[in-house]
Scaffold this active site. Structure first.
Site, PDB file in Angstrom:
ATOM      1  N   PHE A   7       1.007  -1.078   0.141  1.00  0.00           N
ATOM      2  CA  PHE A   7       0.067   0.036  -0.067  1.00  0.00           C
ATOM      3  C   PHE A   7       0.774   1.192   0.091  1.00  0.00           C
ATOM      4  O   PHE A   7       0.466   2.381  -0.491  1.00  0.00           O
ATOM      5  CB  PHE A   7      -1.079  -0.104   1.130  1.00  0.00           C
ATOM      6  CG  PHE A   7      -0.308   0.738   2.595  1.00  0.00           C
ATOM      7  CD1 PHE A   7      -0.536   2.018   3.013  1.00  0.00           C
ATOM      8  CD2 PHE A   7       0.290  -0.375   3.284  1.00  0.00           C
ATOM      9  CE1 PHE A   7       0.049   2.256   3.968  1.00  0.00           C
ATOM     10  CE2 PHE A   7       0.643   0.244   4.535  1.00  0.00           C
ATOM     11  CZ  PHE A   7       0.677   1.400   4.940  1.00  0.00           C
ATOM     12  N   LYS A   8       1.976   1.251   0.528  1.00  0.00           N
ATOM     13  CA  LYS A   8       2.804   2.406   0.447  1.00  0.00           C
ATOM     14  C   LYS A   8       3.428   3.136  -0.943  1.00  0.00           C
ATOM     15  O   LYS A   8       3.538   4.079  -1.101  1.00  0.00           O
ATOM     16  CB  LYS A   8       4.408   2.035   1.082  1.00  0.00           C
ATOM     17  CG  LYS A   8       4.162   1.264   2.602  1.00  0.00           C
ATOM     18  CD  LYS A   8       3.699   2.117   3.493  1.00  0.00           C
ATOM     19  CE  LYS A   8       3.517   1.498   4.818  1.00  0.00           C
ATOM     20  NZ  LYS A   8       4.820   1.285   5.431  1.00  0.00           N
ATOM     21  N   ASP A   9       3.129   2.087  -1.826  1.00  0.00           N
ATOM     22  CA  ASP A   9       3.183   2.523  -3.279  1.00  0.00           C
ATOM     23  C   ASP A   9       2.206   3.412  -3.707  1.00  0.00           C
ATOM     24  O   ASP A   9       2.423   4.619  -4.589  1.00  0.00           O
ATOM     25  CB  ASP A   9       3.183   1.544  -4.286  1.00  0.00           C
ATOM     26  CG  ASP A   9       4.156   0.401  -4.186  1.00  0.00           C
ATOM     27  OD1 ASP A   9       5.298   1.110  -4.020  1.00  0.00           O
ATOM     28  OD2 ASP A   9       4.110  -0.560  -4.402  1.00  0.00           O
TER      29      ASP A   9
END
Length: 464
Positions: free
Chosen positions: A111-113
């Site tokens: 999800f950090k992307d």
């Protein structure tokens, strides 16, 4: 729109200056001076927008026109061009009440992307527009580092150093960081845990002469742009549900360790998304669960778990929530944070706990329950969860009995990133090609002691 510090000693600044400052120069976290409100009519008008167009609308409420519309649209489009799903963040329905928002279709399968691909492009844009040096410094419990490195590796005018806890991230997480061979990337494997890495980062950013000399910039969730980018997927998830299903509001179950992912949901709710319940899902490092359920914010013994990205004791974004909980009183925030620094804990009164529980609920998931949830959903739905997403589902199952209406649980990583846990269940999975090829690449990292002086020395050599 101006931005200020939770501790009240940063003069109001604009969007790009806020982005570059990262951590407030008074040691606080940056927040908007006012949170913009999105009314029901405006929200409904966004229902048919793509994720990219929705992100443009939300960001435009904060950027003050400092980035021309055409440039902002291009930055957003470029940031999500590499995502494998045409929807960017597909919403999967598992049963009548449960929907899973898949946040892991970016380059590093986490999800950090969603935030960091945009932030990397924004840093490159600002470096070019202002002819500035950008030296990014961050700490990671696993996913942030890989995503941040992916977002800026090889880009002109930017260097990045990421600290990760040596031996305390998954094998794939380690490889995604350390197999990058670009000369603008430095990986430091710290002999400690994530909180040690994060503590050193905060010390270095608080050392203003050092920060200024080496042009340090933040990509962790201490940077408000990261929080803002993550808030967009709460709008998106809500609007992706059929109107009749979301009519009474939506509940979210959110795996979180550093309080950033759930604070992004809190921000979206304050802006106007009809969120009924924000459920904080954590693991056996459950300081945040105890804070919400018992009113005690106190780090305890560190435990290694199957969900290492949440193996965090001191949550960076806790201070942002505290700021709003205390009525945006920066003096009160400063006093509480100084108390925490001196005593190692904060205790909240029963009346305060009742108010906290109006905003948030929490559920800590044991290692065994995490694995049993993965097994259960694989057997019932043929849907394979990674351990962090499984914590979110377990929290939904706990809270869903108490709350009506649809639940969206955030799937924060692809299960291939945490195959060590999946294999414990005898489940074999096929790795995406981009992950499989990592195992044949050489690694490059420097192992360092948990000491600010040693890490500063590494940075002085790298950021020259």
């Amino acid at each position: 729109m101006n931005f200020i510090s939770t501790r009240g000693k940063v003069a109001p600044i604009g969007f790009i200056d806020m982005f570059l400052m990262g951590l407030g120069e008074d040691g606080g976290l940056i927040v908007p001076e006012t949170i913009p409100a999105v009314d029901a009519e405006q929200l409904e008008s966004w229902a048919k927008l793509s994720f990219q167009d929705l992100m443009f609308e939300v960001f435009s409420l904060y950027t003050n026109g400092e980035i021309p519309d055409a440039d902002l649209k291009r930055l957003i489009q470029d940031s999500y061009a590499g995502f494998t799903s045409p929807d960017v963040l597909p919403l999967t329905t598992l049963n009548d009440s449960l929907h899973v928002l898949e946040l892991f279709h970016g380059p590093t399968f986490a999800f950090k992307d969603v935030a960091l691909q945009f932030m990397g492009n924004l840093y490159a844009y600002v470096a070019k527009q202002r002819n500035e040096i950008i030296n990014i410094l961050g700490a990671t419990s696993g996913d942030t580092g890989a995503s941040a490195i992916s977002s800026v590796s090889g880009k002109e005018g930017i260097r990045i150093c990421i600290l990760h806890p040596n031996g305390k991230v998954s094998r794939v997480q380690e490889l995604q960081m350390t197999t990058v061979q670009d000369d603008n990337v430095l990986n430091l494997a710290v002999n400690g845990n994530f909180d040690d890495c994060q503590g050193i980062i905060k010390e270095l950013f608080a050392d203003l002469p050092f920060k200024s000399k080496y042009h340090l910039r933040a990509i962790n969730s201490i940077n408000f742009v990261r929080i803002l980018a993550q808030s967009v997927y709460y709008f998106y998830a809500y609007l992706q549900l059929p109107a009749n299903i979301r009519a009474g509001g939506v509940n979210f179950s959110i795996p979180t360790g550093n309080f950033g992912n759930i604070f992004s949901g809190y921000l979206a709710k304050r802006m106007g998304v009809p969120i009924k319940q924000l459920v904080l899902a954590t693991n056996e490092n459950n300081i945040l669960e105890r804070f919400i359920n018992e009113g005690v914010y106190k780090p305890e013994g560190f435990r290694m778990t199957h969900s290492p990205s949440m193996d965090i004791q001191v949550a960076s974004n806790f201070e942002r929530y505290l700021y709003y909980f205390l009525g945006e009183d920066s003096a009160a925030v400063t006093a509480r944070m100084e108390q925490f620094k001196a005593e190692g804990q904060l205790t909240f009164s029963p009346e305060e706990v009742a108010r906290i529980q109006q905003d948030l609920s929490a559920y800590g998931v044991s290692n065994d329950e995490c694995l049993s949830t993965i097994r259960s959903y694989q057997d019932r739905y043929g849907y394979l969860l990674d351990p962090h997403s499984a914590c979110g589902i377990a929290a939904y199952e706990s809270a869903g009995q108490q709350e009506d209406g649809p639940f969206v649980s955030l799937a924060t990583a692809h299960p291939a990133k945490f195959d060590e846990a999946i294999r414990l269940l005898g489940i074999e999975q096929r790795f995406p090609e981009r992950i499989q090829e990592l195992f044949d690449k050489p690694q490059r990292q420097v192992v360092v002691d948990n000491a600010k002086a040693e890490i500063a020395k590494q940075l002085e050599s790298f950021f020259v």
